[in-house]
Design an enzyme around this catalytic site. Sequence first.
Site, short mmCIF file in Angstrom:
data_model
loop_
_atom_site.label_atom_id
_atom_site.label_comp_id
_atom_site.label_asym_id
_atom_site.label_seq_id
_atom_site.Cartn_x
_atom_site.Cartn_y
_atom_site.Cartn_z
N ASP A 1 0.83 -1.21 0.00
CA ASP A 1 0.00 0.00 0.00
C ASP A 1 0.87 1.26 0.00
O ASP A 1 1.87 1.34 0.70
CB ASP A 1 -0.89 0.00 1.26
CG ASP A 1 -1.86 1.16 1.27
OD1 ASP A 1 -2.72 1.20 0.38
OD2 ASP A 1 -1.73 2.03 2.16
N GLU B 1 1.62 -0.43 -4.98
CA GLU B 1 0.63 0.60 -5.32
C GLU B 1 1.42 1.90 -5.48
O GLU B 1 1.79 2.54 -4.50
CB GLU B 1 -0.44 0.76 -4.23
CG GLU B 1 -1.54 1.69 -4.69
CD GLU B 1 -2.18 2.54 -3.61
OE1 GLU B 1 -3.21 3.16 -3.88
OE2 GLU B 1 -1.64 2.61 -2.48
#
Length: 561
Positions: free
Chosen positions: A209, A266
């Site tokens: 993330d 990401e």
Amino acid sequence: MSSDASWWTTAAIYQIYVRSFADGNGDGIGDLTGVRSRLDYLAQLGIDAIWFNPWYRSPMADGGYDVTEYREIDPIFGSLDDADKLIVDAHELGIRIIVDVVPNHCSNENVWFTQALDAAPGSKERSRFHFRPGRGTDGELPPNNWESIFGGPAWTRTRGADGSPGEWYLHLFAPEQPDFNWESEDVHAEFEEVLRFWFDKGVDGIRIDSAALLVKDGHLGDMSEDARTLAPGTHPFIDRDAVHLIYERWREIADSYPDPRLLIGEVWLENVERFTRYLRPRELHSAFNFELLGCAFEADKVRAVVDSTRASHALVGATPSWVLSNHDVVREVTRYGRADTAFAMDDRRIGDPVDLVRGTRRARAAALLVLSLPGSVYIYQGQELGLFEVEDLPDEALQDPIWLRSGRSDRGRDGCRVPMPWSGSAPPFGFTNGEATSWLPQPAAWKDLTAEAETGDPLSMLALYREALRIRRGEAELAREDLDWIDAPVGVIAYRRGPELVVVVNLSDTAIELPKDATVVLSSAPRDGLRLAPDTAVWLRAAGVTHIGPAPARPVVGTSA
Ligand code: GLC
Ligand code: CA
């Protein structure tokens, strides 16, 4: 399951937002038992892997992206035992598992953070985060001018047990998400252990993330006004060079396992060259390529994205990935139903006029586009049903922190996180079997978009995805790395994926004629013979075809005597 070391280079990866997928215990919130009960559906859909949004213990201030304990499952979702069983069940069906690791920040209830609050300024406990005294005469002003990505200042002031104000701490997202300090050895050690913990459990990959945000400029100075124009690598917290050292270390951990363990970043960066640096051979295997997701659904723009993606990935020998949708963006049926089909995170345009019929038609064409481009592809739950963004959720139902942090100007991401419709003709559409209502209300119009309603309907989005995934799996030409553009009329894109397979996407306003000697393998909409209507895509078998539409005028080569 195939033991192919590069399975992920052509994989179709299905994203599950656990809270909204399927509720197994009737409390109105999706959970792991619910997922296990729907694995057959996913096997029939024909996906290769599942990526789970965070399922860890969390107070859910940001849908689980605020983690209290990275080695536990949140009780709302189930237990570690459920996760173990899910991994085994999925593997038995040939489906690999990817989990989401959140290394930029944790929850303010994480024990390290509560210890830091209890400890003194300058302590080891505080050094795991970014604590700073405030500015102003009494420290009443934040340490710098950085803004939270969710709106408002990126700093929150601490208070002692007696209520007296103290230092401030940094949070690039919500105040409930304090940022880790990646200069702390403890932080490095913790995440290396978390990676091993999940790899040891048998997960096949990690989604990282906010992967470009971990490292901050230690000076934590004010951001100059023109942060957007800063030279690459000089932004105080986006894409700093030192972040790559972290991923080189993680790659060693992934590679220490006998069978491949995947690292997927990401990474939201406009500069494609900086983006692909994350994909150098000693770093991440893959990263979400968000170019198409933001791109207007127009032929020249789509083609430019495909070209730039392929060129930049080729520089580092990486395989591209293709993403139309995820839990952070407006669903593509809605995006493509607007007059302007481009999308930007900072302007969701909720409430803009939408033509859902046209949006669905284009989303079907887009499906055949992404499923036929070289590389891996992501499918966000409900994309295969053609779900639209729920733009009219009542204010009081909204849970995304963006809603309140933006001063109620941005309705946030809840509209793409509404629970899946499985069956029946009214909410909760089989999502939950209990008395409870689903945690976000579903629109009545989803009665036609349930998995049950679409199963067996050859014209449904589900049928299209199933068929496209089935063909993709069996078709060697679609597994190749090459793509050659074919001449096509303005507004149409056409490419060859091998000696025979040709893809044509008509994004113009007029129907076009397909070549006479072509056989249609799959079409995104019913056709009138070989005429391809606007907003429609086809996969063709067309060995000798060199152009679509009228023959292009070629310059005459050579000179006459
Ligand atoms: C990522 C996630 C998003 C989350 C944010 C903070 O962008 O996809 O859902 O809110 O990180 O963790
Ligand atoms: Ca539940």
